[in-house]
Motif scaffolding. Sequence first.
Motif, PDB file in Angstrom:
ATOM      1  N   PHE A  26       0.831  -1.202   0.000  1.00 32.27           N
ATOM      2  CA  PHE A  26       0.000   0.000   0.000  1.00 32.27           C
ATOM      3  C   PHE A  26       0.868   1.255   0.000  1.00 32.27           C
ATOM      4  O   PHE A  26       0.625   2.195  -0.768  1.00 32.27           O
ATOM      5  CB  PHE A  26      -0.901  -0.022   1.238  1.00 32.27           C
ATOM      6  N   LYS A  27       1.889   1.263   0.840  1.00 35.85           N
ATOM      7  CA  LYS A  27       2.773   2.428   0.952  1.00 35.85           C
ATOM      8  C   LYS A  27       3.462   2.744  -0.361  1.00 35.85           C
ATOM      9  O   LYS A  27       3.488   3.899  -0.814  1.00 35.85           O
ATOM     10  CB  LYS A  27       3.806   2.173   2.039  1.00 35.85           C
ATOM     11  N   PHE A  28       3.997   1.709  -1.027  1.00 33.62           N
ATOM     12  CA  PHE A  28       4.782   1.961  -2.233  1.00 33.62           C
ATOM     13  C   PHE A  28       3.912   2.203  -3.462  1.00 33.62           C
ATOM     14  O   PHE A  28       4.345   2.869  -4.410  1.00 33.62           O
ATOM     15  CB  PHE A  28       5.770   0.821  -2.457  1.00 33.62           C
ATOM     16  N   ILE A  29       2.700   1.669  -3.481  1.00 33.13           N
ATOM     17  CA  ILE A  29       1.763   2.019  -4.556  1.00 33.13           C
ATOM     18  C   ILE A  29       1.416   3.502  -4.454  1.00 33.13           C
ATOM     19  O   ILE A  29       1.386   4.218  -5.463  1.00 33.13           O
ATOM     20  CB  ILE A  29       0.491   1.155  -4.485  1.00 33.13           C
ATOM     21  N   ARG A  30       1.166   3.964  -3.240  1.00 34.85           N
ATOM     22  CA  ARG A  30       0.859   5.385  -3.047  1.00 34.85           C
ATOM     23  C   ARG A  30       2.032   6.265  -3.455  1.00 34.85           C
ATOM     24  O   ARG A  30       1.847   7.321  -4.058  1.00 34.85           O
ATOM     25  CB  ARG A  30       0.485   5.655  -1.580  1.00 34.85           C
ATOM     26  N   ARG A  31       3.242   5.854  -3.130  1.00 30.85           N
ATOM     27  CA  ARG A  31       4.420   6.633  -3.523  1.00 30.85           C
ATOM     28  C   ARG A  31       4.523   6.753  -5.041  1.00 30.85           C
ATOM     29  O   ARG A  31       4.827   7.822  -5.572  1.00 30.85           O
ATOM     30  CB  ARG A  31       5.683   5.977  -2.974  1.00 30.85           C
ATOM     31  N   ALA A  32       4.294   5.649  -5.734  1.00 31.19           N
ATOM     32  CA  ALA A  32       4.361   5.661  -7.200  1.00 31.19           C
ATOM     33  C   ALA A  32       3.295   6.584  -7.777  1.00 31.19           C
ATOM     34  O   ALA A  32       3.548   7.337  -8.727  1.00 31.19           O
ATOM     35  CB  ALA A  32       4.201   4.243  -7.745  1.00 31.19           C
ATOM     36  N   ALA A  33       2.092   6.541  -7.202  1.00 28.56           N
ATOM     37  CA  ALA A  33       0.999   7.390  -7.685  1.00 28.56           C
ATOM     38  C   ALA A  33       1.268   8.859  -7.409  1.00 28.56           C
ATOM     39  O   ALA A  33       0.972   9.727  -8.240  1.00 28.56           O
ATOM     40  CB  ALA A  33      -0.314   6.958  -7.047  1.00 28.56           C
ATOM     41  N   ASP A  34       1.831   9.161  -6.246  1.00 29.22           N
ATOM     42  CA  ASP A  34       2.113  10.552  -5.895  1.00 29.22           C
ATOM     43  C   ASP A  34       3.138  11.180  -6.836  1.00 29.22           C
ATOM     44  O   ASP A  34       3.160  12.400  -7.012  1.00 29.22           O
ATOM     45  CB  ASP A  34       2.629  10.639  -4.450  1.00 29.22           C
ATOM     46  N   ALA A  35       3.988  10.351  -7.433  1.00 24.40           N
ATOM     47  CA  ALA A  35       5.013  10.858  -8.349  1.00 24.40           C
ATOM     48  C   ALA A  35       4.476  11.060  -9.761  1.00 24.40           C
ATOM     49  O   ALA A  35       5.210  11.539 -10.627  1.00 24.40           O
ATOM     50  CB  ALA A  35       6.198   9.894  -8.386  1.00 24.40           C
ATOM     51  N   ASP A  36       3.223  10.700  -9.990  1.00 23.03           N
ATOM     52  CA  ASP A  36       2.615  10.841 -11.319  1.00 23.03           C
ATOM     53  C   ASP A  36       1.527  11.910 -11.257  1.00 23.03           C
ATOM     54  O   ASP A  36       0.462  11.685 -10.682  1.00 23.03           O
ATOM     55  CB  ASP A  36       2.021   9.503 -11.768  1.00 23.03           C
ATOM     56  N   PRO A  37       1.764  13.096 -11.828  1.00 19.42           N
ATOM     57  CA  PRO A  37       0.781  14.174 -11.740  1.00 19.42           C
ATOM     58  C   PRO A  37      -0.457  13.962 -12.602  1.00 19.42           C
ATOM     59  O   PRO A  37      -1.407  14.735 -12.518  1.00 19.42           O
ATOM     60  CB  PRO A  37       1.578  15.403 -12.222  1.00 19.42           C
ATOM     61  N   SER A  38      -0.473  12.900 -13.419  1.00 17.03           N
ATOM     62  CA  SER A  38      -1.593  12.702 -14.348  1.00 17.03           C
ATOM     63  C   SER A  38      -2.744  11.916 -13.734  1.00 17.03           C
ATOM     64  O   SER A  38      -3.786  11.754 -14.376  1.00 17.03           O
ATOM     65  CB  SER A  38      -1.104  11.988 -15.614  1.00 17.03           C
ATOM     66  N   ILE A  39      -2.588  11.389 -12.503  1.00 19.08           N
ATOM     67  CA  ILE A  39      -3.649  10.610 -11.884  1.00 19.08           C
ATOM     68  C   ILE A  39      -3.839  11.052 -10.426  1.00 19.08           C
ATOM     69  O   ILE A  39      -2.936  11.618  -9.817  1.00 19.08           O
ATOM     70  CB  ILE A  39      -3.358   9.093 -11.908  1.00 19.08           C
ATOM     71  N   GLN A  40      -5.019  10.756  -9.894  1.00 19.67           N
ATOM     72  CA  GLN A  40      -5.318  11.014  -8.489  1.00 19.67           C
ATOM     73  C   GLN A  40      -5.721   9.703  -7.845  1.00 19.67           C
ATOM     74  O   GLN A  40      -6.747   9.119  -8.206  1.00 19.67           O
ATOM     75  CB  GLN A  40      -6.441  12.042  -8.331  1.00 19.67           C
ATOM     76  N   LEU A  41      -4.936   9.224  -6.909  1.00 23.06           N
ATOM     77  CA  LEU A  41      -5.226   7.980  -6.209  1.00 23.06           C
ATOM     78  C   LEU A  41      -5.827   8.324  -4.846  1.00 23.06           C
ATOM     79  O   LEU A  41      -5.152   8.836  -3.968  1.00 23.06           O
ATOM     80  CB  LEU A  41      -3.967   7.143  -6.033  1.00 23.06           C
ATOM     81  N   VAL A  42      -7.109   8.033  -4.701  1.00 24.05           N
ATOM     82  CA  VAL A  42      -7.820   8.258  -3.446  1.00 24.05           C
ATOM     83  C   VAL A  42      -7.850   6.933  -2.693  1.00 24.05           C
ATOM     84  O   VAL A  42      -8.214   5.899  -3.261  1.00 24.05           O
ATOM     85  CB  VAL A  42      -9.249   8.752  -3.704  1.00 24.05           C
ATOM     86  N   THR A  43      -7.456   6.937  -1.417  1.00 24.90           N
ATOM     87  CA  THR A  43      -7.321   5.677  -0.696  1.00 24.90           C
ATOM     88  C   THR A  43      -8.173   5.630   0.569  1.00 24.90           C
ATOM     89  O   THR A  43      -8.360   6.638   1.251  1.00 24.90           O
ATOM     90  CB  THR A  43      -5.850   5.406  -0.310  1.00 24.90           C
ATOM     91  N   LEU A  44      -8.676   4.414   0.841  1.00 32.14           N
ATOM     92  CA  LEU A  44      -9.382   4.102   2.067  1.00 32.14           C
ATOM     93  C   LEU A  44      -8.620   2.969   2.738  1.00 32.14           C
ATOM     94  O   LEU A  44      -8.577   1.852   2.220  1.00 32.14           O
ATOM     95  CB  LEU A  44     -10.813   3.644   1.769  1.00 32.14           C
ATOM     96  N   LEU A  45      -8.014   3.231   3.882  1.00 37.68           N
ATOM     97  CA  LEU A  45      -7.219   2.237   4.585  1.00 37.68           C
ATOM     98  C   LEU A  45      -7.898   1.871   5.900  1.00 37.68           C
ATOM     99  O   LEU A  45      -8.114   2.739   6.751  1.00 37.68           O
ATOM    100  CB  LEU A  45      -5.812   2.781   4.852  1.00 37.68           C
ATOM    101  N   ARG A  46      -8.238   0.584   6.063  1.00 38.13           N
ATOM    102  CA  ARG A  46      -8.854   0.148   7.313  1.00 38.13           C
ATOM    103  C   ARG A  46      -7.808   0.153   8.430  1.00 38.13           C
ATOM    104  O   ARG A  46      -6.790  -0.528   8.336  1.00 38.13           O
ATOM    105  CB  ARG A  46      -9.464  -1.250   7.153  1.00 38.13           C
ATOM    106  N   THR A  47      -8.092   0.881   9.479  1.00 41.16           N
ATOM    107  CA  THR A  47      -7.172   0.965  10.610  1.00 41.16           C
ATOM    108  C   THR A  47      -7.693   0.222  11.837  1.00 41.16           C
ATOM    109  O   THR A  47      -6.935  -0.065  12.753  1.00 41.16           O
ATOM    110  CB  THR A  47      -6.917   2.433  10.983  1.00 41.16           C
ATOM    111  N   SER A  48      -8.988  -0.057  11.882  1.00 37.11           N
ATOM    112  CA  SER A  48      -9.591  -0.862  12.944  1.00 37.11           C
ATOM    113  C   SER A  48     -10.861  -1.484  12.378  1.00 37.11           C
ATOM    114  O   SER A  48     -11.179  -1.299  11.200  1.00 37.11           O
ATOM    115  CB  SER A  48      -9.886  -0.013  14.194  1.00 37.11           C
ATOM    116  N   ALA A  49     -11.614  -2.200  13.206  1.00 35.57           N
ATOM    117  CA  ALA A  49     -12.761  -2.967  12.728  1.00 35.57           C
ATOM    118  C   ALA A  49     -13.740  -2.135  11.903  1.00 35.57           C
ATOM    119  O   ALA A  49     -14.200  -2.572  10.850  1.00 35.57           O
ATOM    120  CB  ALA A  49     -13.475  -3.606  13.911  1.00 35.57           C
ATOM    121  N   ASN A  50     -14.076  -0.950  12.369  1.00 34.56           N
ATOM    122  CA  ASN A  50     -15.074  -0.128  11.675  1.00 34.56           C
ATOM    123  C   ASN A  50     -14.571   1.272  11.357  1.00 34.56           C
ATOM    124  O   ASN A  50     -15.355   2.217  11.277  1.00 34.56           O
ATOM    125  CB  ASN A  50     -16.350  -0.032  12.532  1.00 34.56           C
ATOM    126  N   LYS A  51     -13.264   1.393  11.162  1.00 36.04           N
ATOM    127  CA  LYS A  51     -12.698   2.716  10.919  1.00 36.04           C
ATOM    128  C   LYS A  51     -11.762   2.685   9.721  1.00 36.04           C
ATOM    129  O   LYS A  51     -10.922   1.799   9.595  1.00 36.04           O
ATOM    130  CB  LYS A  51     -11.938   3.199  12.159  1.00 36.04           C
TER     131      LYS A  51
END
Length: 254
Positions: A26-51
């Motif tokens: 997840f971390k490195f996919i986001r890094r690759a996306a952040d380096a590409d100005p032509s796309i916007q990667l919006v992410t939802l990361l589960r941090t607990s059961a319902n959050k």
Amino acid sequence: TLTRLVHVDSAKPRILYIEGEPRWEFKFIRRAADADPSIQLVTLLRTSANKFYRQNVDNDKMLLEGFPTQAAELFQYQGLIIGTLEANLLTAAQQDLIKEFANRRGGAVLFLGGRKSFSDGGWHASQLAEVLPVRLTSTAGTFHRRPVKVELTPQGRESLVCRLEEDAEKNAQRWAKLPDLADYQLTGELKPGAVALLTAQLPGSRSIPILVVQNYGRGRSLVFATGGSWRWRMRLDHKDLAHPTFWQQLLRSL
């Protein structure tokens, strides 16, 4: 010479990525996306059961209730990535919405490997089993934390997604030198309309599909049966851009 009229769209395509747990992939996919100005990667990361932790959203209300439940909300994206999470985390209505996202909206859905992906997450019994480009088995324990080497298929040699070098032979040599993936996942045989772009060679000369794509309705579905491509970034020289190049091209293909 060849003259063509090219329309340059100023809109930035958006991809929604839902991930079930914090992990290196997840971390490195986001890094690759952040380096590409032509796309916007919006992410939802589960941090607990319902959050879920939201990143790269446009405003405070965007995805406030978690994964979209209405077509108007989901259809504003061009691509969707489903990481390692249990199938029952998404309701039947949300799974049906994802099917319509690919079938009617014409979006692309990419399924990633992981501890709770594919059969290990109950996806073989879900509504989205129909969307996947592979036939999942009901066998559990398909995720293996063992290094594995990937190989280009003939279709992969022709694919723009897998083109790290412009020259075909140099590209094949570049792929042959990539470090092993950190893990792999058994998914099952390809469906009739699916094409494997990358395979992995297991002990005993057994070959399994790693990157698979197929058309589904107006859109496409893809499988990348690993959560360990981050090793391509960590085990190569910091100037080597093979990992971000691959992921940027894969994200743009969505």
